[in-house]
Design a protein around this motif. Structure first.
Motif, short mmCIF file in Angstrom:
data_model
loop_
_atom_site.label_atom_id
_atom_site.label_comp_id
_atom_site.label_asym_id
_atom_site.label_seq_id
_atom_site.Cartn_x
_atom_site.Cartn_y
_atom_site.Cartn_z
N ALA A 96 5.76 9.14 -17.91
CA ALA A 96 6.46 7.89 -18.18
C ALA A 96 7.62 7.74 -17.19
N GLY A 97 8.33 8.85 -16.97
CA GLY A 97 9.42 8.84 -16.00
C GLY A 97 8.94 8.58 -14.58
N THR A 98 7.81 9.18 -14.19
CA THR A 98 7.32 8.98 -12.83
C THR A 98 6.79 7.56 -12.63
N LYS A 99 6.22 6.96 -13.67
CA LYS A 99 5.77 5.57 -13.54
C LYS A 99 6.96 4.62 -13.41
N ILE A 100 8.01 4.87 -14.19
CA ILE A 100 9.21 4.05 -14.07
C ILE A 100 9.79 4.17 -12.66
N ALA A 101 9.80 5.39 -12.14
CA ALA A 101 10.30 5.61 -10.78
C ALA A 101 9.42 4.90 -9.76
N THR A 102 8.12 4.93 -9.97
CA THR A 102 7.19 4.24 -9.07
C THR A 102 7.46 2.74 -9.03
N GLY A 103 7.53 2.11 -10.21
CA GLY A 103 7.78 0.68 -10.26
C GLY A 103 9.13 0.30 -9.69
N TYR A 104 10.15 1.10 -9.99
CA TYR A 104 11.50 0.83 -9.48
C TYR A 104 11.51 0.87 -7.96
N TRP A 105 10.88 1.93 -7.41
CA TRP A 105 10.86 2.08 -5.95
C TRP A 105 10.09 0.94 -5.28
N ALA A 106 8.93 0.58 -5.85
CA ALA A 106 8.12 -0.48 -5.27
C ALA A 106 8.83 -1.83 -5.33
N ALA A 107 9.47 -2.13 -6.46
CA ALA A 107 10.18 -3.39 -6.59
C ALA A 107 11.41 -3.43 -5.67
N TYR A 123 0.80 -1.22 0.00
CA TYR A 123 0.00 0.00 0.00
C TYR A 123 0.85 1.28 0.00
N PRO A 124 2.06 1.31 0.61
CA PRO A 124 2.88 2.52 0.46
C PRO A 124 3.22 2.81 -1.01
N ALA A 125 3.42 1.75 -1.80
CA ALA A 125 3.70 1.95 -3.22
C ALA A 125 2.50 2.58 -3.91
N GLY A 126 1.29 2.22 -3.49
CA GLY A 126 0.10 2.83 -4.05
C GLY A 126 0.03 4.32 -3.76
N LEU A 127 0.43 4.71 -2.56
CA LEU A 127 0.44 6.13 -2.20
C LEU A 127 1.49 6.90 -3.01
N VAL A 128 2.67 6.30 -3.15
CA VAL A 128 3.72 6.93 -3.96
C VAL A 128 3.27 7.04 -5.41
N ASP A 129 2.63 5.99 -5.91
CA ASP A 129 2.11 5.98 -7.28
C ASP A 129 1.13 7.13 -7.51
N ARG A 186 12.35 -3.60 -14.94
CA ARG A 186 11.25 -4.22 -15.67
C ARG A 186 9.90 -3.77 -15.09
N ALA A 187 9.81 -3.71 -13.77
CA ALA A 187 8.56 -3.28 -13.13
C ALA A 187 8.22 -1.86 -13.53
N GLY A 188 9.20 -0.96 -13.49
CA GLY A 188 8.95 0.43 -13.85
C GLY A 188 8.53 0.59 -15.29
N GLY A 189 9.24 -0.07 -16.20
CA GLY A 189 8.91 0.05 -17.62
C GLY A 189 7.56 -0.52 -17.96
N THR A 190 7.13 -1.56 -17.26
CA THR A 190 5.86 -2.20 -17.56
C THR A 190 4.67 -1.32 -17.19
N LEU A 191 4.83 -0.46 -16.18
CA LEU A 191 3.71 0.34 -15.67
C LEU A 191 3.39 1.58 -16.50
N VAL A 192 4.17 1.87 -17.52
CA VAL A 192 4.05 3.15 -18.24
C VAL A 192 2.71 3.31 -18.97
N ALA A 193 2.18 2.25 -19.54
CA ALA A 193 1.00 2.37 -20.42
C ALA A 193 -0.23 2.88 -19.69
N ARG A 194 -0.95 3.81 -20.31
CA ARG A 194 -2.28 4.23 -19.85
C ARG A 194 -3.29 3.77 -20.89
N GLY A 195 -4.57 3.65 -20.48
CA GLY A 195 -5.54 3.15 -21.44
C GLY A 195 -6.97 3.34 -21.02
#
Length: 419
Positions: free
Chosen positions: A302-313, A90-96, A325-334
Protein backbone atom coordinates in the motif's frame (compact mmCIF):
# COMPACT_ATOMS: atom_id res chain seq x y z
CA UNK A 1 -39.46 -24.92 -12.82
CA UNK A 2 -38.38 -25.22 -9.19
CA UNK A 3 -34.72 -24.44 -9.98
CA UNK A 4 -35.81 -21.44 -12.06
CA UNK A 5 -37.81 -20.09 -9.14
CA UNK A 6 -34.85 -20.61 -6.77
CA UNK A 7 -32.57 -18.80 -9.21
CA UNK A 8 -34.91 -15.82 -9.41
CA UNK A 9 -35.22 -15.69 -5.62
CA UNK A 10 -31.44 -15.90 -5.08
CA UNK A 11 -30.48 -13.41 -7.77
CA UNK A 12 -33.28 -11.03 -6.82
CA UNK A 13 -32.12 -11.14 -3.19
CA UNK A 14 -28.55 -10.39 -4.32
CA UNK A 15 -29.58 -7.35 -6.37
CA UNK A 16 -31.91 -6.05 -3.65
CA UNK A 17 -29.21 -6.50 -1.02
CA UNK A 18 -26.67 -4.65 -3.17
CA UNK A 19 -29.10 -1.78 -3.60
CA UNK A 20 -29.63 -1.50 0.15
CA UNK A 21 -25.89 -1.69 0.84
CA UNK A 22 -25.24 0.97 -1.79
CA UNK A 23 -27.86 3.22 -0.21
CA UNK A 24 -26.28 2.68 3.23
CA UNK A 25 -22.81 3.54 1.89
CA UNK A 26 -24.16 6.62 0.12
CA UNK A 27 -25.73 7.89 3.32
CA UNK A 28 -22.30 7.87 5.01
CA UNK A 29 -20.47 9.02 1.85
CA UNK A 30 -18.07 6.12 1.30
CA UNK A 31 -17.61 3.57 -1.47
CA UNK A 32 -19.92 0.52 -1.31
CA UNK A 33 -17.21 -1.83 -2.64
CA UNK A 34 -16.09 -3.17 0.80
CA UNK A 35 -19.72 -3.90 1.70
CA UNK A 36 -20.24 -5.78 -1.57
CA UNK A 37 -17.18 -7.91 -0.83
CA UNK A 38 -18.25 -8.67 2.72
CA UNK A 39 -21.68 -9.66 1.42
CA UNK A 40 -20.00 -12.09 -0.94
CA UNK A 41 -17.99 -13.56 1.94
CA UNK A 42 -21.14 -14.05 3.98
CA UNK A 43 -22.94 -15.96 1.23
CA UNK A 44 -20.03 -17.74 -0.47
CA UNK A 45 -17.99 -20.85 0.18
CA UNK A 46 -17.89 -21.46 3.93
CA UNK A 47 -20.16 -18.48 4.59
CA UNK A 48 -23.38 -18.21 6.54
CA UNK A 49 -25.72 -19.19 3.70
CA UNK A 50 -23.93 -20.39 0.52
CA UNK A 51 -25.67 -19.74 -2.77
CA UNK A 52 -25.99 -22.49 -5.34
CA UNK A 53 -28.41 -22.00 -8.22
CA UNK A 54 -27.36 -18.48 -9.22
CA UNK A 55 -23.60 -18.96 -8.89
CA UNK A 56 -22.89 -19.62 -12.58
CA UNK A 57 -24.91 -16.59 -13.69
CA UNK A 58 -23.15 -14.42 -11.10
CA UNK A 59 -19.77 -15.60 -12.47
CA UNK A 60 -20.72 -14.50 -16.01
CA UNK A 61 -22.13 -11.23 -14.70
CA UNK A 62 -18.88 -10.57 -12.81
CA UNK A 63 -16.84 -10.97 -15.99
CA UNK A 64 -19.17 -8.60 -17.84
CA UNK A 65 -18.81 -6.16 -14.94
CA UNK A 66 -15.04 -5.91 -15.33
CA UNK A 67 -15.40 -5.46 -19.10
CA UNK A 68 -17.94 -2.64 -18.69
CA UNK A 69 -15.83 -0.90 -16.05
CA UNK A 70 -12.86 -0.78 -18.42
CA UNK A 71 -15.00 0.20 -21.42
CA UNK A 72 -16.44 3.16 -19.51
CA UNK A 73 -12.98 4.19 -18.38
CA UNK A 74 -11.79 4.10 -22.00
CA UNK A 75 -14.70 6.27 -23.12
CA UNK A 76 -13.34 9.10 -20.98
CA UNK A 77 -10.25 9.52 -23.18
CA UNK A 78 -9.35 9.68 -26.87
CA UNK A 79 -6.73 7.60 -28.68
CA UNK A 80 -4.39 10.61 -28.87
CA UNK A 81 -4.71 11.05 -25.09
CA UNK A 82 -3.73 7.41 -24.62
CA UNK A 83 -0.65 7.60 -26.86
CA UNK A 84 0.51 10.86 -25.28
CA UNK A 85 0.09 9.51 -21.75
CA UNK A 86 1.88 6.26 -22.55
CA UNK A 87 4.80 8.12 -24.10
CA UNK A 88 5.16 10.46 -21.16
CA UNK A 89 4.36 8.01 -18.34
CA UNK A 90 6.35 4.88 -19.25
CA UNK A 91 9.01 5.72 -16.59
CA UNK A 92 6.18 5.63 -14.02
CA UNK A 93 5.32 2.14 -15.26
CA UNK A 94 8.89 1.00 -14.65
CA UNK A 95 8.92 2.53 -11.16
CA UNK A 96 5.54 0.91 -10.48
CA UNK A 97 6.84 -2.54 -11.46
CA UNK A 98 10.02 -2.21 -9.39
CA UNK A 99 8.40 -0.86 -6.21
CA UNK A 100 5.42 -3.21 -6.16
CA UNK A 101 6.63 -6.49 -7.66
CA UNK A 102 9.77 -6.84 -5.55
CA UNK A 103 7.96 -7.05 -2.15
CA UNK A 104 5.88 -9.98 -3.40
CA UNK A 105 8.89 -11.81 -4.76
CA UNK A 106 10.81 -11.20 -1.52
CA UNK A 107 7.93 -12.51 0.61
CA UNK A 108 7.70 -15.73 -1.41
CA UNK A 109 11.45 -16.33 -1.07
CA UNK A 110 11.34 -15.58 2.68
CA UNK A 111 8.58 -18.17 3.06
CA UNK A 112 10.72 -20.69 1.17
CA UNK A 113 8.37 -21.12 -1.78
CA UNK A 114 11.00 -21.02 -4.53
CA UNK A 115 11.65 -18.83 -7.60
CA UNK A 116 8.52 -19.73 -9.61
CA UNK A 117 6.23 -18.86 -6.70
CA UNK A 118 8.25 -15.66 -6.27
CA UNK A 119 7.49 -14.63 -9.87
CA UNK A 120 3.80 -15.41 -9.29
CA UNK A 121 3.51 -13.45 -6.04
CA UNK A 122 5.41 -10.56 -7.63
CA UNK A 123 2.60 -10.30 -10.18
CA UNK A 124 -0.06 -10.49 -7.47
CA UNK A 125 1.43 -7.50 -5.62
CA UNK A 126 2.36 -5.52 -8.73
CA UNK A 127 -0.98 -5.13 -10.54
CA UNK A 128 -3.58 -2.69 -9.26
CA UNK A 129 -7.26 -3.49 -9.80
CA UNK A 130 -8.46 -1.55 -12.84
CA UNK A 131 -12.03 -2.63 -12.04
CA UNK A 132 -12.02 -1.42 -8.44
CA UNK A 133 -10.17 1.80 -9.28
CA UNK A 134 -12.52 2.62 -12.16
CA UNK A 135 -15.47 2.17 -9.79
CA UNK A 136 -13.83 4.26 -7.07
CA UNK A 137 -13.03 7.10 -9.47
CA UNK A 138 -16.66 7.16 -10.54
CA UNK A 139 -17.98 6.96 -6.97
CA UNK A 140 -15.77 9.85 -5.84
CA UNK A 141 -16.50 11.96 -8.93
CA UNK A 142 -12.85 12.14 -9.96
CA UNK A 143 -12.99 11.07 -13.60
CA UNK A 144 -12.29 14.67 -14.65
CA UNK A 145 -9.49 15.34 -12.18
CA UNK A 146 -6.08 16.41 -13.46
CA UNK A 147 -4.38 13.43 -11.81
CA UNK A 148 -6.75 10.89 -13.36
CA UNK A 149 -4.83 10.62 -16.68
CA UNK A 150 -1.72 9.75 -14.66
CA UNK A 151 -3.62 7.01 -12.80
CA UNK A 152 -5.06 5.79 -16.08
CA UNK A 153 -1.63 5.66 -17.73
CA UNK A 154 -0.25 3.47 -14.94
CA UNK A 155 -3.27 1.16 -15.11
CA UNK A 156 -3.00 0.85 -18.89
CA UNK A 157 0.72 0.11 -18.67
CA UNK A 158 -0.01 -2.59 -16.08
CA UNK A 159 -2.81 -4.11 -18.15
CA UNK A 160 -0.69 -4.11 -21.31
CA UNK A 161 2.18 -5.62 -19.34
CA UNK A 162 -0.11 -8.54 -18.58
CA UNK A 163 0.01 -9.39 -22.29
CA UNK A 164 3.70 -10.15 -21.69
CA UNK A 165 3.58 -11.41 -18.11
CA UNK A 166 0.71 -13.91 -18.32
CA UNK A 167 2.20 -15.98 -21.18
CA UNK A 168 5.55 -16.03 -19.36
CA UNK A 169 4.06 -17.17 -16.06
CA UNK A 170 1.90 -19.75 -17.83
CA UNK A 171 5.01 -21.21 -19.49
CA UNK A 172 6.90 -21.25 -16.17
CA UNK A 173 4.07 -22.99 -14.34
CA UNK A 174 3.61 -25.57 -17.09
CA UNK A 175 7.31 -26.15 -17.58
CA UNK A 176 6.87 -25.31 -21.28
CA UNK A 177 9.95 -25.09 -23.45
CA UNK A 178 11.41 -21.82 -24.65
CA UNK A 179 10.08 -22.19 -28.21
CA UNK A 180 6.45 -22.78 -27.21
CA UNK A 181 6.57 -19.99 -24.66
CA UNK A 182 8.02 -17.57 -27.24
CA UNK A 183 5.22 -18.34 -29.70
CA UNK A 184 2.56 -17.67 -27.07
CA UNK A 185 4.24 -14.41 -26.11
CA UNK A 186 4.56 -13.28 -29.74
CA UNK A 187 0.87 -13.93 -30.40
CA UNK A 188 -0.17 -12.01 -27.28
CA UNK A 189 2.00 -9.00 -28.13
CA UNK A 190 0.86 -9.01 -31.76
CA UNK A 191 -2.82 -9.02 -30.85
CA UNK A 192 -2.41 -6.25 -28.26
CA UNK A 193 -0.45 -4.15 -30.74
CA UNK A 194 -3.02 -4.70 -33.52
CA UNK A 195 -5.96 -3.67 -31.34
CA UNK A 196 -4.07 -0.57 -30.19
CA UNK A 197 -3.18 0.33 -33.78
CA UNK A 198 -6.81 0.01 -34.90
CA UNK A 199 -7.96 2.14 -31.97
CA UNK A 200 -5.45 4.91 -32.70
CA UNK A 201 -5.55 5.03 -36.51
CA UNK A 202 -9.13 4.11 -37.31
CA UNK A 203 -11.01 5.38 -34.27
CA UNK A 204 -13.03 7.90 -36.32
CA UNK A 205 -14.16 5.23 -38.75
CA UNK A 206 -15.15 2.93 -35.90
CA UNK A 207 -17.16 5.75 -34.29
CA UNK A 208 -18.90 6.43 -37.61
CA UNK A 209 -19.77 2.75 -37.97
CA UNK A 210 -21.16 2.55 -34.44
CA UNK A 211 -23.02 5.87 -34.49
CA UNK A 212 -26.81 5.82 -34.42
CA UNK A 213 -29.56 8.26 -33.48
CA UNK A 214 -31.57 5.39 -32.01
CA UNK A 215 -30.42 4.74 -28.39
CA UNK A 216 -31.45 1.08 -28.60
CA UNK A 217 -29.33 0.43 -31.70
CA UNK A 218 -26.37 2.34 -30.26
CA UNK A 219 -26.53 0.35 -27.02
CA UNK A 220 -26.69 -3.00 -28.82
CA UNK A 221 -23.85 -2.22 -31.24
CA UNK A 222 -21.48 -0.79 -28.61
CA UNK A 223 -22.15 -3.57 -26.10
CA UNK A 224 -21.91 -6.27 -28.74
CA UNK A 225 -18.68 -4.86 -30.20
CA UNK A 226 -17.13 -4.58 -26.74
CA UNK A 227 -17.97 -8.14 -25.71
CA UNK A 228 -16.80 -9.47 -29.08
CA UNK A 229 -13.42 -7.71 -28.92
CA UNK A 230 -12.96 -8.63 -25.24
CA UNK A 231 -13.71 -12.29 -25.98
CA UNK A 232 -11.37 -12.42 -28.98
CA UNK A 233 -8.62 -10.75 -26.96
CA UNK A 234 -8.99 -13.25 -24.13
CA UNK A 235 -9.07 -16.18 -26.56
CA UNK A 236 -5.73 -14.99 -27.96
CA UNK A 237 -4.12 -14.77 -24.49
CA UNK A 238 -4.64 -11.01 -24.15
CA UNK A 239 -6.65 -9.55 -21.29
CA UNK A 240 -10.35 -9.05 -22.02
CA UNK A 241 -10.07 -5.87 -19.94
CA UNK A 242 -7.44 -4.46 -22.32
CA UNK A 243 -9.68 -5.21 -25.31
CA UNK A 244 -12.67 -3.50 -23.69
CA UNK A 245 -10.59 -0.48 -22.70
CA UNK A 246 -9.28 -0.04 -26.24
CA UNK A 247 -12.82 -0.23 -27.66
CA UNK A 248 -13.70 2.67 -25.36
CA UNK A 249 -10.61 4.55 -26.52
CA UNK A 250 -11.57 4.00 -30.19
CA UNK A 251 -15.00 5.63 -29.72
CA UNK A 252 -15.10 9.41 -29.57
CA UNK A 253 -17.33 12.45 -29.84
CA UNK A 254 -21.10 12.11 -29.61
CA UNK A 255 -20.88 8.33 -29.88
CA UNK A 256 -18.73 8.11 -26.76
CA UNK A 257 -21.01 10.48 -24.84
CA UNK A 258 -24.16 8.64 -25.88
CA UNK A 259 -22.68 5.22 -25.11
CA UNK A 260 -21.53 6.46 -21.70
CA UNK A 261 -25.02 7.59 -20.75
CA UNK A 262 -26.64 4.36 -21.96
CA UNK A 263 -24.14 1.97 -20.40
CA UNK A 264 -23.72 3.66 -17.00
CA UNK A 265 -26.63 1.78 -15.32
CA UNK A 266 -25.44 -1.56 -16.76
CA UNK A 267 -21.93 -0.88 -15.55
CA UNK A 268 -23.12 -0.16 -12.02
CA UNK A 269 -25.20 -3.34 -11.93
CA UNK A 270 -22.58 -5.75 -13.25
CA UNK A 271 -19.70 -4.08 -11.41
CA UNK A 272 -21.52 -4.68 -8.13
CA UNK A 273 -22.03 -8.32 -9.16
CA UNK A 274 -18.28 -8.61 -9.83
CA UNK A 275 -17.36 -7.56 -6.31
CA UNK A 276 -19.91 -9.93 -4.80
CA UNK A 277 -18.57 -12.77 -6.95
CA UNK A 278 -15.06 -12.13 -5.65
CA UNK A 279 -16.28 -12.51 -2.10
CA UNK A 280 -18.37 -15.59 -2.95
CA UNK A 281 -15.24 -17.51 -3.96
CA UNK A 282 -13.29 -16.75 -0.81
CA UNK A 283 -13.57 -19.31 1.97
CA UNK A 284 -13.33 -17.40 5.27
CA UNK A 285 -11.71 -20.43 6.94
CA UNK A 286 -8.66 -20.25 4.63
CA UNK A 287 -7.76 -16.70 5.63
CA UNK A 288 -6.61 -16.84 9.32
CA UNK A 289 -3.50 -19.07 8.79
CA UNK A 290 -2.01 -16.66 6.25
CA UNK A 291 -3.40 -13.43 7.65
CA UNK A 292 -0.15 -12.14 9.21
CA UNK A 293 2.09 -12.38 6.11
CA UNK A 294 -0.78 -11.08 3.97
CA UNK A 295 -1.24 -8.11 6.30
CA UNK A 296 2.49 -7.30 6.27
CA UNK A 297 2.57 -7.52 2.49
CA UNK A 298 -0.56 -5.37 2.22
CA UNK A 299 0.87 -2.61 4.42
CA UNK A 300 4.18 -2.55 2.55
CA UNK A 301 2.68 -2.53 -0.93
CA UNK A 302 0.00 0.00 0.00
CA UNK A 303 2.88 2.32 0.86
CA UNK A 304 4.76 1.53 -2.36
CA UNK A 305 1.64 2.15 -4.47
CA UNK A 306 1.08 5.50 -2.79
CA UNK A 307 4.71 6.35 -3.47
CA UNK A 308 4.31 5.28 -7.10
CA UNK A 309 1.26 7.47 -7.69
CA UNK A 310 2.79 10.43 -5.86
CA UNK A 311 6.00 10.22 -7.89
CA UNK A 312 4.16 9.82 -11.20
CA UNK A 313 1.79 12.72 -10.51
CA UNK A 314 4.67 14.93 -9.37
CA UNK A 315 6.53 14.11 -12.56
CA UNK A 316 3.42 15.16 -14.54
CA UNK A 317 3.33 18.55 -12.78
CA UNK A 318 0.28 17.81 -10.59
CA UNK A 319 0.04 19.71 -7.29
CA UNK A 320 0.51 18.09 -3.89
CA UNK A 321 -3.16 17.31 -3.34
CA UNK A 322 -3.45 15.58 -6.69
CA UNK A 323 -0.27 13.58 -6.02
CA UNK A 324 -1.69 12.17 -2.80
CA UNK A 325 -5.02 11.43 -4.49
CA UNK A 326 -3.21 9.56 -7.28
CA UNK A 327 -1.20 7.48 -4.81
CA UNK A 328 -4.16 6.60 -2.62
CA UNK A 329 -6.31 5.61 -5.58
CA UNK A 330 -3.79 3.03 -6.87
CA UNK A 331 -3.72 0.92 -3.69
CA UNK A 332 -6.51 -1.57 -4.52
CA UNK A 333 -5.66 -4.99 -5.98
CA UNK A 334 -8.27 -7.28 -7.47
CA UNK A 335 -9.12 -9.20 -10.61
CA UNK A 336 -5.65 -9.64 -12.16
CA UNK A 337 -4.10 -10.64 -8.85
CA UNK A 338 -6.71 -13.37 -8.41
CA UNK A 339 -6.20 -14.59 -11.99
CA UNK A 340 -2.44 -14.85 -11.46
CA UNK A 341 -2.82 -16.67 -8.14
CA UNK A 342 -5.41 -18.98 -9.70
CA UNK A 343 -2.91 -20.10 -12.35
CA UNK A 344 -0.44 -21.03 -9.63
CA UNK A 345 -3.07 -22.87 -7.58
CA UNK A 346 -4.12 -24.89 -10.63
CA UNK A 347 -0.48 -25.81 -11.28
CA UNK A 348 -0.09 -26.89 -7.64
CA UNK A 349 3.23 -25.16 -7.00
CA UNK A 350 2.46 -24.02 -3.44
CA UNK A 351 -0.73 -24.84 -1.47
CA UNK A 352 -0.54 -21.70 0.71
CA UNK A 353 -0.10 -19.29 -2.18
CA UNK A 354 -3.80 -19.21 -3.06
CA UNK A 355 -5.09 -18.37 0.45
CA UNK A 356 -2.29 -15.81 0.93
CA UNK A 357 -3.15 -14.08 -2.34
CA UNK A 358 -6.85 -14.13 -1.49
CA UNK A 359 -6.30 -12.62 1.96
CA UNK A 360 -3.91 -10.03 0.53
CA UNK A 361 -6.32 -8.96 -2.21
CA UNK A 362 -9.27 -8.92 0.18
CA UNK A 363 -7.39 -6.59 2.55
CA UNK A 364 -6.38 -4.18 -0.20
CA UNK A 365 -9.66 -4.29 -2.09
CA UNK A 366 -11.34 -3.15 1.13
CA UNK A 367 -8.54 -0.72 2.04
CA UNK A 368 -8.22 0.70 -1.49
CA UNK A 369 -11.46 2.73 -1.58
CA UNK A 370 -10.61 4.08 1.88
CA UNK A 371 -7.09 5.18 0.89
CA UNK A 372 -8.51 6.74 -2.28
CA UNK A 373 -10.85 8.83 -0.15
CA UNK A 374 -8.65 9.67 2.83
CA UNK A 375 -4.97 9.70 1.72
CA UNK A 376 -5.12 13.29 0.49
CA UNK A 377 -6.82 14.95 3.51
CA UNK A 378 -4.72 12.96 6.00
CA UNK A 379 -1.47 13.71 4.16
CA UNK A 380 -2.29 17.41 3.83
CA UNK A 381 -3.11 17.64 7.51
CA UNK A 382 0.10 15.84 8.52
CA UNK A 383 2.24 17.98 6.21
CA UNK A 384 0.56 21.22 7.25
CA UNK A 385 -1.24 21.71 3.92
CA UNK A 386 -4.59 22.17 5.63
CA UNK A 387 -3.19 24.90 7.91
CA UNK A 388 -1.71 26.82 4.98
CA UNK A 389 -4.97 26.53 3.04
CA UNK A 390 -6.93 27.95 6.00
CA UNK A 391 -4.51 30.85 6.33
CA UNK A 392 -4.66 31.63 2.62
CA UNK A 393 -8.46 31.50 2.67
CA UNK A 394 -8.54 33.97 5.58
CA UNK A 395 -6.28 36.48 3.82
CA UNK A 396 -7.93 39.18 1.64
CA UNK A 397 -7.64 38.51 -2.09
CA UNK A 398 -7.22 41.57 -4.36
CA UNK A 399 -9.64 41.87 -7.25
CA UNK A 400 -8.50 40.22 -10.45
CA UNK A 401 -5.81 38.17 -8.70
CA UNK A 402 -7.03 34.70 -9.64
CA UNK A 403 -3.65 34.00 -11.24
CA UNK A 404 -2.01 34.21 -7.83
CA UNK A 405 -4.18 31.48 -6.29
CA UNK A 406 -2.34 28.46 -4.90
CA UNK A 407 -1.92 25.66 -7.44
CA UNK A 408 -3.88 23.33 -5.16
CA UNK A 409 -6.95 25.53 -5.47
CA UNK A 410 -6.62 25.77 -9.25
CA UNK A 411 -6.08 22.04 -9.39
CA UNK A 412 -9.35 21.47 -7.55
CA UNK A 413 -11.22 23.84 -9.84
CA UNK A 414 -9.90 21.91 -12.85
CA UNK A 415 -11.33 18.68 -11.43
CA UNK A 416 -14.38 18.90 -13.66
CA UNK A 417 -15.76 15.54 -12.73
CA UNK A 418 -15.68 15.98 -8.98
CA UNK A 419 -18.92 16.27 -7.07
Amino acid sequence: MHSSAVFLIEFGAIILGLGLLGRFAGRFQFSPIPLYLLAGLAFGEGGLLPLGTSEEFVAIGAEIGVILLLLMLGLEYTASDLVTNLKTQYPAGLVDAALNALPGAAMALLLGWGPVAAVVLAGVTWISSSGVIAKVLGDLGRLGNRETPVILSILVLEDLSMAVYLPIITALLAGTGLAAGSVTLAVALGVAGLVLLLAVRYGRHISRFVSSDDPEKLLLVVLGLTLLVAGLAQQLQVSAAVGAFLVGIALSGEVAEGAHNLLAPLRDLFAAVFFVFFGLHTDPASIPPVLLPALVLAVVTAGTKIATGYWAARRAGISAKGRWRAGGTLVARGEFSIVIAGLAVTAGIEPSLGPLATAYVLILVILGPLTARWTEPVAMRLTGGGVRKTAQAAAPVPAGSRGSEPQDALDDRDALGRS
